[in-house]
Write a protein that holds these residues in place. Structure first.
Motif, PDB file in Angstrom:
ATOM      1  N   PRO A 165      41.842  37.519  42.913  1.00 39.10           N
ATOM      2  CA  PRO A 165      43.124  37.191  42.286  1.00 39.10           C
ATOM      3  C   PRO A 165      44.217  38.176  42.694  1.00 39.10           C
ATOM      4  N   ARG A 166      45.428  37.652  42.820  1.00 42.30           N
ATOM      5  CA  ARG A 166      46.595  38.481  43.109  1.00 42.30           C
ATOM      6  C   ARG A 166      47.281  38.938  41.831  1.00 42.30           C
ATOM      7  N   VAL A 167      47.048  38.205  40.745  1.00 44.36           N
ATOM      8  CA  VAL A 167      47.702  38.502  39.474  1.00 44.36           C
ATOM      9  C   VAL A 167      46.828  37.973  38.353  1.00 44.36           C
ATOM     10  N   VAL A 168      46.906  38.629  37.184  1.00 40.70           N
ATOM     11  CA  VAL A 168      46.178  38.202  35.988  1.00 40.70           C
ATOM     12  C   VAL A 168      47.194  37.851  34.904  1.00 40.70           C
ATOM     13  N   GLY A 169      46.968  36.737  34.221  1.00 41.16           N
ATOM     14  CA  GLY A 169      47.806  36.338  33.091  1.00 41.16           C
ATOM     15  C   GLY A 169      46.947  36.215  31.849  1.00 41.16           C
ATOM     16  N   ILE A 170      47.325  36.898  30.774  1.00 43.17           N
ATOM     17  CA  ILE A 170      46.556  36.908  29.526  1.00 43.17           C
ATOM     18  C   ILE A 170      47.424  36.359  28.402  1.00 43.17           C
ATOM     19  N   GLY A 171      46.848  35.480  27.585  1.00 45.95           N
ATOM     20  CA  GLY A 171      47.567  34.924  26.437  1.00 45.95           C
ATOM     21  C   GLY A 171      46.756  35.067  25.170  1.00 45.95           C
ATOM     22  N   CYS A 172      47.429  35.373  24.047  1.00 45.35           N
ATOM     23  CA  CYS A 172      46.733  35.530  22.775  1.00 45.35           C
ATOM     24  C   CYS A 172      47.713  35.402  21.616  1.00 45.35           C
ATOM     25  N   SER A 173      47.143  35.239  20.414  1.00 48.54           N
ATOM     26  CA  SER A 173      47.954  35.114  19.211  1.00 48.54           C
ATOM     27  C   SER A 173      47.223  35.780  18.058  1.00 48.54           C
ATOM     28  N   THR A 174      46.786  35.015  17.065  1.00 50.87           N
ATOM     29  CA  THR A 174      46.155  35.572  15.871  1.00 50.87           C
ATOM     30  C   THR A 174      44.927  36.400  16.230  1.00 50.87           C
ATOM     31  N   GLY A 175      44.914  37.669  15.806  1.00 46.22           N
ATOM     32  CA  GLY A 175      43.820  38.569  16.165  1.00 46.22           C
ATOM     33  C   GLY A 175      43.972  39.197  17.525  1.00 46.22           C
ATOM     34  N   GLY A 176      45.069  38.883  18.217  1.00 44.99           N
ATOM     35  CA  GLY A 176      45.253  39.334  19.585  1.00 44.99           C
ATOM     36  C   GLY A 176      45.347  40.833  19.790  1.00 44.99           C
ATOM     37  N   PRO A 177      46.074  41.576  18.937  1.00 42.81           N
ATOM     38  CA  PRO A 177      46.176  43.020  19.197  1.00 42.81           C
ATOM     39  C   PRO A 177      44.825  43.723  19.300  1.00 42.81           C
ATOM     40  N   GLN A 178      43.881  43.376  18.422  1.00 43.20           N
ATOM     41  CA  GLN A 178      42.563  44.008  18.495  1.00 43.20           C
ATOM     42  C   GLN A 178      41.802  43.550  19.732  1.00 43.20           C
ATOM     43  N   ARG A 189      41.999  52.598  34.937  1.00 43.17           N
ATOM     44  CA  ARG A 189      43.214  52.832  35.727  1.00 43.17           C
ATOM     45  C   ARG A 189      43.004  52.312  37.146  1.00 43.17           C
ATOM     46  N   GLY A 190      44.080  52.172  37.870  1.00 43.76           N
ATOM     47  CA  GLY A 190      43.982  51.800  39.279  1.00 43.76           C
ATOM     48  C   GLY A 190      43.652  50.349  39.527  1.00 43.76           C
ATOM     49  N   LEU A 191      43.929  49.461  38.564  1.00 41.66           N
ATOM     50  CA  LEU A 191      43.701  48.036  38.786  1.00 41.66           C
ATOM     51  C   LEU A 191      44.550  47.582  39.982  1.00 41.66           C
ATOM     52  N   PRO A 192      43.992  46.828  40.927  1.00 38.42           N
ATOM     53  CA  PRO A 192      44.739  46.520  42.151  1.00 38.42           C
ATOM     54  C   PRO A 192      45.723  45.360  42.039  1.00 38.42           C
ATOM     55  N   VAL A 193      45.947  44.848  40.813  1.00 41.40           N
ATOM     56  CA  VAL A 193      46.882  43.734  40.610  1.00 41.40           C
ATOM     57  C   VAL A 193      47.703  43.982  39.351  1.00 41.40           C
ATOM     58  N   PRO A 194      48.864  43.333  39.219  1.00 44.01           N
ATOM     59  CA  PRO A 194      49.599  43.390  37.961  1.00 44.01           C
ATOM     60  C   PRO A 194      48.996  42.433  36.940  1.00 44.01           C
ATOM     61  N   VAL A 195      49.196  42.737  35.657  1.00 41.15           N
ATOM     62  CA  VAL A 195      48.699  41.902  34.564  1.00 41.15           C
ATOM     63  C   VAL A 195      49.867  41.548  33.661  1.00 41.15           C
ATOM     64  N   LEU A 196      50.095  40.250  33.455  1.00 42.92           N
ATOM     65  CA  LEU A 196      51.144  39.770  32.559  1.00 42.92           C
ATOM     66  C   LEU A 196      50.490  39.334  31.260  1.00 42.92           C
ATOM     67  N   VAL A 197      51.069  39.736  30.128  1.00 42.09           N
ATOM     68  CA  VAL A 197      50.476  39.463  28.820  1.00 42.09           C
ATOM     69  C   VAL A 197      51.498  38.812  27.912  1.00 42.09           C
ATOM     70  N   GLY A 233      48.217  47.686  38.847  1.00 40.51           N
ATOM     71  CA  GLY A 233      47.841  48.727  37.907  1.00 40.51           C
ATOM     72  C   GLY A 233      48.739  48.852  36.699  1.00 40.51           C
ATOM     73  N   ARG A 234      49.549  47.827  36.412  1.00 41.61           N
ATOM     74  CA  ARG A 234      50.449  47.862  35.263  1.00 41.61           C
ATOM     75  C   ARG A 234      50.273  46.587  34.432  1.00 41.61           C
ATOM     76  N   LEU A 235      50.434  46.730  33.102  1.00 45.95           N
ATOM     77  CA  LEU A 235      50.463  45.596  32.191  1.00 45.95           C
ATOM     78  C   LEU A 235      51.901  45.365  31.765  1.00 45.95           C
ATOM     79  N   TYR A 236      52.343  44.114  31.843  1.00 46.62           N
ATOM     80  CA  TYR A 236      53.709  43.744  31.478  1.00 46.62           C
ATOM     81  C   TYR A 236      53.633  42.796  30.282  1.00 46.62           C
ATOM     82  N   LEU A 237      54.125  43.259  29.133  1.00 45.27           N
ATOM     83  CA  LEU A 237      54.040  42.498  27.893  1.00 45.27           C
ATOM     84  C   LEU A 237      55.339  41.743  27.663  1.00 45.27           C
ATOM     85  N   ALA A 238      55.228  40.454  27.370  1.00 50.28           N
ATOM     86  CA  ALA A 238      56.423  39.653  27.086  1.00 50.28           C
ATOM     87  C   ALA A 238      57.125  40.178  25.839  1.00 50.28           C
TER      88      ALA A 238
END
Length: 359
Positions: A165-178, A189-197, A233-238
């Motif tokens: 994968p070139r990118v990871v997309g994560i989605g969550c709601s109720t109970g998501g923070p935990q 650390r050092g993940l080779p792709v960006p992660v959008l949350v 190597g970065r997480l980007y939170l909406a």
């Protein structure tokens, strides 16, 4: 009465008698929930926990954070020291200070939070607040009760069948923070792709969640900014109240785009727009992950990812506070595996490194 059918026992702790009465009405008019105690501060809540007979002790405590005599942050660790401690859901104001307090409570052992709605939004009678509160109380009580493992695919074995994968997309709601916290701790650390949350959360709270995730030892995390480069190597939170999308520059680099577009699935930010944008840009090199949450936001986006040749993973039912979003993806046959958050984190790290799936 079987354990599964037994009402969920709840203790309310809030310094306002009006709020306690209103919350009790909201909960007790619903089937399967019983308020076993009401306290006006943390000290009264602790006394109730010690005085109630074992069969009446709460499974869930709804704990206000701002109270006289003993506030919620002082009471929280004392509640959690009790034998067989209840799940503690903290209630905080819809302010920057309230968001910071809620995230601090999560780090101190609270399982979840509910933002108190203002009078302009309908107050405690607001349907969205009621639905969220009830889902969290029932979900965390279920997680505290003995569970019979449900049959499922669990750790499926498969090969990538294509490039990592070139990118990871994560989605969550109720109970998501935990769930997010457990997953992020396994990414390293050092993940080779960006992660959008995308986490369904009000404006103001997302900045505090990003700070919370940033402290966990995994990839660095911050709220996404419009036009910023999406770096490995970065997480980007909406941010709360903004959709998070991706856009490709002429040289192929990916950047974040924030949108005030209409809510989808009654949510902004929503998971579907984010996943659709990733599928359109990266085709089969997208890994979509759907965690615990109410509703089915993420289902349409996962269809787009799968149609483009990407991979979809989802949280399993046993570890989900609410198996709405991941359950919708699973029932549609889109999830290649159903795993708890910790295993999902390990799976993501394995796949983006191009090593396929773990058996």
């Amino acid at each position: 009465m079987s354990l599964a059918a037994a009402p969920v026992r709840v203790l309310l702790c809030d310094d306002s008698a009006t709020v306690r009465a209103a919350l009790a009405r909201v909960l007790e008019q619903e089937g399967g929930i019983r308020v076993v105690g009401r306290a006006r501060d943390g000290r009264e809540a602790l006394a109730l926990l010690d005085s109630l007979p074992e069969a009446e002790r709460p499974e869930v405590v709804l704990l206000d954070l701002e109270m006289p005599v003993m506030d919620g942050m002082t009471a929280l660790p004392l509640i959690l020291r009790r034998h067989a401690p209840p799940a503690v859901i903290v209630a905080s104001s819809l302010t920057q200070r309230g968001a910071a307090a809620a995230m601090a409570a999560l780090r101190a052992g609270a399982v979840d939070y509910v933002p108190k709605p203002g009078a302009a939004g309908g107050g405690l009678a607001d349907p969205a607040f009621r639905a969220e509160l009830l889902a969290k109380i029932r979900g965390w009580a279920r997680m505290r009760r003995p569970q019979v493992p449900a049959p499922g695919p669990g750790r499926a074995a498969w090969g990538l069948g294509g490039p990592a994968p070139r990118v990871v997309g994560i989605g969550c709601s109720t109970g998501g923070p935990q769930a997010l916290s457990a997953l992020v701790r396994r990414l390293g650390r050092g993940l080779p792709v960006p992660v959008l949350v995308v986490q369904h959360m009000p404006a103001g709270f997302t900045a505090m969640l990003a700070d919370h995730l940033d402290r966990l030892g995994g990839p660095g995390c911050a709220e996404a900014r419009d036009g910023e480069a999406l770096r490995p190597g970065r997480l980007y939170l909406a941010p709360g109240d903004r959709h998070l999308l991706a856009e490709a520059l002429p040289d192929g680099a990916l950047v974040a785009r924030l949108s005030d577009g209409p809510a989808e699935n009654f949510c902004r930010p929503a998971v579907d727009p984010m996943l659709r944008s990733l599928a359109a840009l990266c085709g089969g090199r997208v890994l979509a992950v759907i965690l615990t949450g109410m509703g089915q936001d993420g289902l349409a986006g996962c269809r787009a990812v799968a149609a483009a040749g990407g991979t979809v993973l989802a949280q399993d039912e046993a570890s989900s506070v609410v198996w709405g979003m991941p359950g919708a993806v699973a029932r549609a046959g889109l999830a290649r595996a159903l795993l708890p958050p910790e295993a999902l984190g390990e799976q993501i790290a394995t796949m983006v490194a191009g090593r396929g799936a773990a058996a």
